[in-house]
Write a protein that holds these residues in place. Structure first.
Motif, short mmCIF file in Angstrom:
data_model
loop_
_atom_site.label_atom_id
_atom_site.label_comp_id
_atom_site.label_asym_id
_atom_site.label_seq_id
_atom_site.Cartn_x
_atom_site.Cartn_y
_atom_site.Cartn_z
N TYR A 128 35.30 54.75 18.76
CA TYR A 128 36.11 54.16 19.65
C TYR A 128 35.98 52.63 19.36
CZ TYR A 128 35.09 58.01 22.85
OH TYR A 128 35.34 59.29 23.44
N ARG A 129 37.13 51.94 19.30
CA ARG A 129 37.46 50.72 18.92
C ARG A 129 38.12 49.74 20.09
NH1 ARG A 129 37.44 48.97 13.90
NH2 ARG A 129 37.75 51.04 13.11
N ASN A 130 37.41 48.76 20.24
CA ASN A 130 38.00 47.64 21.38
C ASN A 130 39.57 47.20 20.75
OD1 ASN A 130 38.63 45.67 23.16
ND2 ASN A 130 36.43 44.56 23.06
N PRO A 131 40.49 47.37 21.75
CA PRO A 131 41.76 47.12 21.16
C PRO A 131 41.95 45.39 21.13
CG PRO A 131 42.06 47.94 23.45
CD PRO A 131 40.46 48.10 22.87
N GLY B 222 41.70 51.18 34.88
CA GLY B 222 42.64 52.22 34.91
C GLY B 222 43.03 53.13 33.62
N GLY B 223 42.15 52.56 32.51
CA GLY B 223 42.57 53.18 31.21
C GLY B 223 41.96 54.55 31.04
N LYS B 224 42.31 54.96 29.95
CA LYS B 224 41.43 56.24 29.72
C LYS B 224 40.61 56.16 28.53
CE LYS B 224 45.05 59.44 31.60
NZ LYS B 224 45.91 60.53 31.18
N LEU B 225 39.65 56.85 28.19
CA LEU B 225 38.61 56.66 27.04
C LEU B 225 39.42 57.07 25.85
CD1 LEU B 225 35.67 56.16 26.55
CD2 LEU B 225 34.98 58.44 26.69
N ARG C 12 33.58 49.78 29.55
CA ARG C 12 33.59 49.88 30.86
C ARG C 12 34.71 49.04 31.63
NH1 ARG C 12 27.65 48.34 32.06
NH2 ARG C 12 27.65 47.72 29.99
N GLU C 13 35.10 48.02 31.32
CA GLU C 13 36.13 47.17 31.75
C GLU C 13 37.42 47.85 31.62
OE1 GLU C 13 35.74 43.44 29.68
OE2 GLU C 13 34.38 42.70 31.01
N SER D 240 26.01 54.82 31.52
CA SER D 240 25.56 53.81 31.84
C SER D 240 25.23 52.63 30.57
CB SER D 240 24.29 53.37 32.71
OG SER D 240 23.21 54.12 32.15
N LYS D 241 25.09 53.21 29.42
CA LYS D 241 25.10 52.32 28.36
C LYS D 241 26.29 52.17 27.42
CE LYS D 241 20.41 53.25 27.60
NZ LYS D 241 19.24 52.53 27.03
#
Length: 117
Positions: free
Chosen positions: A77-80, A107-110, A101-102, A94-95
């Motif tokens: 996964y990459r932070n847009p 309302g976004g999807k993984l 998490r934000e 939780s990790k």
């Protein structure tokens, strides 16, 4: 006349003490002499007769490490908002990184964060 058994044992104990004292006294000079010879002749450990451990094979990123640990996992996964931030997707819920998490709380999807291959 020869010595008795008890006298010989007593002599041996005295000799053992003298040997131990001589070792402590003479060892530093012996070490210094050996080091001087090694430096003078530029000797290697192998040339001195020491057995070296077999070199560990280098692991590639795709395989496990020679010491048994797993190789680093590929980022999934990459932070847009910041492409330098990635996550493998491993670990407890939780990790998850804060940016994951934000994104989910907004309302976004993984799946939106998946790195396209």
């Amino acid at each position: 006349m020869s010595k008795t058994y008890k006298e010989l044992i007593k002599d041996r104990e005295a000799l053992d003490k003298d040997i131990a004292n001589a070792l402590v006294t003479e060892k530093p000079a012996a070490i210094a002499s050996v080091l001087e010879t090694i430096k003078a002749f530029n000797l290697t450990a192998e040339e001195c007769g020491f057995k070296l451990p077999a070199p560990k094979k280098k692991a590639s990123k795709a395989t496990d490490k020679p010491d048994g640990r797993s190789a680093p996992k590929q980022a999934k996964y990459r932070n847009p908002k910041n492409p330098n931030e990635t996550w493998t997707g491993l670990g407890a819920t939780s990790k998850r990184p804060i940016w994951v998490r934000e994104h989910l709380e907004a309302g976004g999807k993984l799946e939106d964060l998946l790195i396209q291959k």
